[in-house]
Structure formats: structure tokens, C-alpha cells
Design a protein around this motif. Structure first.
Motif, PDB file in Angstrom:
ATOM      1  N   ILE A   1     -15.180 -13.662  21.418  1.00 20.95           N
ATOM      2  CA  ILE A   1     -16.396 -13.523  22.466  1.00 20.95           C
ATOM      3  C   ILE A   1     -17.344 -12.348  21.703  1.00 20.95           C
ATOM      4  O   ILE A   1     -18.491 -12.841  22.208  1.00 20.95           O
ATOM      5  CB  ILE A   1     -15.796 -12.954  23.819  1.00 20.95           C
ATOM      6  N   ILE A   2     -16.999 -11.464  21.392  1.00 21.83           N
ATOM      7  CA  ILE A   2     -17.815 -10.274  20.771  1.00 21.83           C
ATOM      8  C   ILE A   2     -18.721 -11.023  19.632  1.00 21.83           C
ATOM      9  O   ILE A   2     -19.849 -10.648  19.446  1.00 21.83           O
ATOM     10  CB  ILE A   2     -17.306  -9.015  20.535  1.00 21.83           C
ATOM     11  N   PHE A   3     -17.799 -11.861  18.896  1.00 19.72           N
ATOM     12  CA  PHE A   3     -18.576 -12.359  17.482  1.00 19.72           C
ATOM     13  C   PHE A   3     -19.823 -13.389  18.144  1.00 19.72           C
ATOM     14  O   PHE A   3     -20.692 -13.282  17.514  1.00 19.72           O
ATOM     15  CB  PHE A   3     -17.411 -12.914  16.745  1.00 19.72           C
ATOM     16  N   ASN A   4     -19.429 -14.165  19.210  1.00 19.58           N
ATOM     17  CA  ASN A   4     -20.377 -15.031  19.589  1.00 19.58           C
ATOM     18  C   ASN A   4     -21.722 -14.425  20.065  1.00 19.58           C
ATOM     19  O   ASN A   4     -22.793 -14.829  19.890  1.00 19.58           O
ATOM     20  CB  ASN A   4     -19.888 -15.913  20.548  1.00 19.58           C
ATOM     21  N   LYS A   5     -21.292 -13.320  20.830  1.00 16.14           N
ATOM     22  CA  LYS A   5     -22.368 -12.458  21.400  1.00 16.14           C
ATOM     23  C   LYS A   5     -23.241 -11.854  20.248  1.00 16.14           C
ATOM     24  O   LYS A   5     -24.357 -11.639  20.444  1.00 16.14           O
ATOM     25  CB  LYS A   5     -21.862 -11.283  22.335  1.00 16.14           C
ATOM     26  N   LEU A   6     -22.530 -11.403  18.974  1.00 15.99           N
ATOM     27  CA  LEU A   6     -23.193 -10.963  18.093  1.00 15.99           C
ATOM     28  C   LEU A   6     -24.225 -11.825  17.346  1.00 15.99           C
ATOM     29  O   LEU A   6     -25.431 -11.518  17.037  1.00 15.99           O
ATOM     30  CB  LEU A   6     -22.043 -10.519  16.910  1.00 15.99           C
ATOM     31  N   LEU A   7     -23.658 -13.097  17.165  1.00 18.60           N
ATOM     32  CA  LEU A   7     -24.696 -14.076  16.655  1.00 18.60           C
ATOM     33  C   LEU A   7     -25.826 -14.336  17.325  1.00 18.60           C
ATOM     34  O   LEU A   7     -26.835 -14.565  16.799  1.00 18.60           O
ATOM     35  CB  LEU A   7     -23.684 -15.461  16.387  1.00 18.60           C
ATOM     36  N   MET A   8     -25.518 -14.550  18.910  1.00 22.83           N
ATOM     37  CA  MET A   8     -26.580 -14.477  19.676  1.00 22.83           C
ATOM     38  C   MET A   8     -27.561 -13.437  19.803  1.00 22.83           C
ATOM     39  O   MET A   8     -28.840 -13.553  19.683  1.00 22.83           O
ATOM     40  CB  MET A   8     -26.219 -14.926  21.092  1.00 22.83           C
ATOM     41  N   GLY A   9     -27.165 -12.292  19.621  1.00 22.89           N
ATOM     42  CA  GLY A   9     -27.914 -11.245  19.541  1.00 22.89           C
ATOM     43  C   GLY A   9     -28.702 -11.136  18.177  1.00 22.89           C
ATOM     44  O   GLY A   9     -29.928 -10.539  18.308  1.00 22.89           O
ATOM     45  N   LEU A  10     -28.085 -11.429  17.133  1.00 21.91           N
ATOM     46  CA  LEU A  10     -29.094 -11.327  16.110  1.00 21.91           C
ATOM     47  C   LEU A  10     -30.246 -12.362  16.118  1.00 21.91           C
ATOM     48  O   LEU A  10     -31.214 -12.012  15.116  1.00 21.91           O
ATOM     49  CB  LEU A  10     -28.120 -11.848  14.731  1.00 21.91           C
ATOM     50  N   ASN A  11     -30.240 -13.427  16.842  1.00 24.81           N
ATOM     51  CA  ASN A  11     -31.372 -14.070  17.291  1.00 24.81           C
ATOM     52  C   ASN A  11     -32.255 -13.591  18.369  1.00 24.81           C
ATOM     53  O   ASN A  11     -33.148 -14.141  18.725  1.00 24.81           O
ATOM     54  CB  ASN A  11     -31.085 -15.704  17.481  1.00 24.81           C
ATOM     55  N   ASP A  12     -31.685 -12.488  19.025  1.00 17.23           N
ATOM     56  CA  ASP A  12     -32.497 -12.062  20.086  1.00 17.23           C
ATOM     57  C   ASP A  12     -33.216 -10.839  19.775  1.00 17.23           C
ATOM     58  O   ASP A  12     -34.683 -10.553  19.614  1.00 17.23           O
ATOM     59  CB  ASP A  12     -31.710 -11.610  21.044  1.00 17.23           C
ATOM     60  N   SER A  13     -32.340  -9.765  19.387  1.00 21.17           N
ATOM     61  CA  SER A  13     -33.297  -8.559  19.055  1.00 21.17           C
ATOM     62  C   SER A  13     -32.250  -7.481  18.807  1.00 21.17           C
ATOM     63  O   SER A  13     -30.971  -7.651  18.933  1.00 21.17           O
ATOM     64  CB  SER A  13     -33.782  -7.507  20.613  1.00 21.17           C
ATOM     65  N   ALA A  14     -32.822  -6.300  17.929  1.00 18.38           N
ATOM     66  CA  ALA A  14     -31.936  -5.207  17.574  1.00 18.38           C
ATOM     67  C   ALA A  14     -31.188  -4.559  18.794  1.00 18.38           C
ATOM     68  O   ALA A  14     -30.126  -3.952  18.481  1.00 18.38           O
ATOM     69  CB  ALA A  14     -32.799  -4.163  16.787  1.00 18.38           C
ATOM     70  N   GLU A  15     -31.767  -4.408  19.986  1.00 14.24           N
ATOM     71  CA  GLU A  15     -31.132  -4.014  21.120  1.00 14.24           C
ATOM     72  C   GLU A  15     -30.000  -4.897  21.555  1.00 14.24           C
ATOM     73  O   GLU A  15     -29.020  -4.232  21.760  1.00 14.24           O
ATOM     74  CB  GLU A  15     -32.125  -3.619  22.425  1.00 14.24           C
ATOM     75  N   ALA A  16     -30.064  -6.003  21.665  1.00 11.55           N
ATOM     76  CA  ALA A  16     -28.964  -7.001  22.005  1.00 11.55           C
ATOM     77  C   ALA A  16     -27.907  -6.731  21.028  1.00 11.55           C
ATOM     78  O   ALA A  16     -26.724  -6.979  21.431  1.00 11.55           O
ATOM     79  CB  ALA A  16     -29.443  -8.359  21.997  1.00 11.55           C
ATOM     80  N   VAL A  17     -27.975  -6.619  19.719  1.00  4.47           N
ATOM     81  CA  VAL A  17     -27.196  -6.344  18.912  1.00  4.47           C
ATOM     82  C   VAL A  17     -26.363  -4.940  18.866  1.00  4.47           C
ATOM     83  O   VAL A  17     -25.246  -4.943  18.933  1.00  4.47           O
ATOM     84  CB  VAL A  17     -27.533  -6.423  17.238  1.00  4.47           C
ATOM     85  N   ILE A  18     -27.301  -3.944  18.971  1.00  4.53           N
ATOM     86  CA  ILE A  18     -26.638  -2.821  19.049  1.00  4.53           C
ATOM     87  C   ILE A  18     -25.755  -2.282  20.440  1.00  4.53           C
ATOM     88  O   ILE A  18     -24.931  -1.299  20.439  1.00  4.53           O
ATOM     89  CB  ILE A  18     -27.774  -1.776  18.853  1.00  4.53           C
TER      90      ILE A  18
END
Length: 157
Positions: free
Chosen positions: A18-35
Motif C-alpha cells: 500500500i505505502i509503496f503504491n502511494k509512493l510511486l503515485m506521489g513521485l508523479n504528484d509532488s514533493a509534498e505527496a511523497v514527504i
């Protein structure tokens, strides 16, 4: 996005998937989504980064600044061959292939990443990422190491 056989598609995902999928999506969204996926006391390590002038070990704030510099330079990463391996309840290894066109150079960035991470309180507490430095220099700097440093906020001040 995690690779599973057809019969396994309905199995519940573990916390790492779950968290890894969120990380991959976040990397295509923003630094805030990743952090937002990282524990405030996190440590991030890039063992090969020193060859590019990047610190191989970052705290939360350094990681955030790195993301702010780098993510806009690699938009819309397309991921494939995603694998998540659970070591124990809080520890995971992952593999993923990604590619994107770098806007400033026009180069196709192709990378195979291997990541290791641990979770604490549902967030990434420790993160280590392995990647090919040559692919970074080639795509982000057209072979110019100083150009790569500027992209990832690692220019000496």
C-alpha cells in the motif's frame, strides 16, 4: 500496481504494498505527496549518490529539498515490473522499472530501482534506494555532472 498472478488479485495488500503504491503515485504528484509518507525522524539513503555529488544520507528536511528539486524534472514516470517483497511486518524490499522524458534535455530516462524500507507508525521510517548513476547523468545532464547537481539541489553553496 503490484505484480500478482491473476488468482492473487483479490488478496488484501500488505502495508508495504500500500505505502509503496502511494509512493510511486506521489513521485508523479509532488514533493509534498511523497514527504507525507515519511516519518519525521526518517533516514533516506542513496548508496550510489555520492558519485553524483548528492549526499548519500538525508534526514527529513534534506529529503524534502531533494524531492522539490528533482521531481519537476521527471514528470509522469511510467512504472512497470513492480514487485514488493515483505521481509517481516515492518520491512520490505521492492523493485520497479520506470521511464520518463526529461523536459530540460529531451532525453529518455530509464531506470531500474531497488528499494529497501521499514515502516514505523504507518510511515516510512528508513528508506534506501539503489539506482544506476550513469542513467541519471545521461538523462538529466546530457553527461554533465554539474547540471545533475543543479537539478537535485545538491550544488555546493
Amino acid at each position: 500496481m503490484v505484480n500478482k498472478s491473476e488468482k492473487d488479485q483479490n488478496l488484501p495488500k500488505n502495508a508495504g504494498e500500500i505505502i509503496f503504491n502511494k509512493l510511486l503515485m506521489g513521485l508523479n504528484d509532488s514533493a509534498e505527496a511523497v514527504i507525507d509518507l515519511f516519518h519525521p525522524n526518517t533516514t533516506v539513503e542513496f548508496p550510489y549518490a555520492s558519485s553524483l555529488g548528492t549526499t548519500p544520507k538525508m534526514n527529513f528536511e534534506e529529503w524534502y529539498n531533494y524531492l522539490k528539486g528533482g521531481l519537476p524534472s521527471m514528470p509522469n514516470i511510467k512504472y512497470d515490473s513492480i514487485r514488493v517483497y515483505q521481509v517481516d511486518e515492518q520491512t520490505y524490499w521492492t523493485e520497479v522499472y520506470g521511464e520518463t522524458r526529461i523536459p530540460t534535455t529531451g532525453q529518455l530516462y530509464q531506470q531500474n530501482w531497488v528499494m529497501y524500507f521499514t515502516l514505523k507508525e504507518g510511515l516510512i521510517n528508513f528508506y534506501r534506494e539503489y539506482w544506476d548513476p550513469y542513467a541519471v547523468v545521461n538523462a538529466f545532464g546530457n553527461g554533465d555532472l554539474e547540471a545533475v547537481k543543479a537539478v537535485f539541489n545538491t550544488v555546493e553553496k
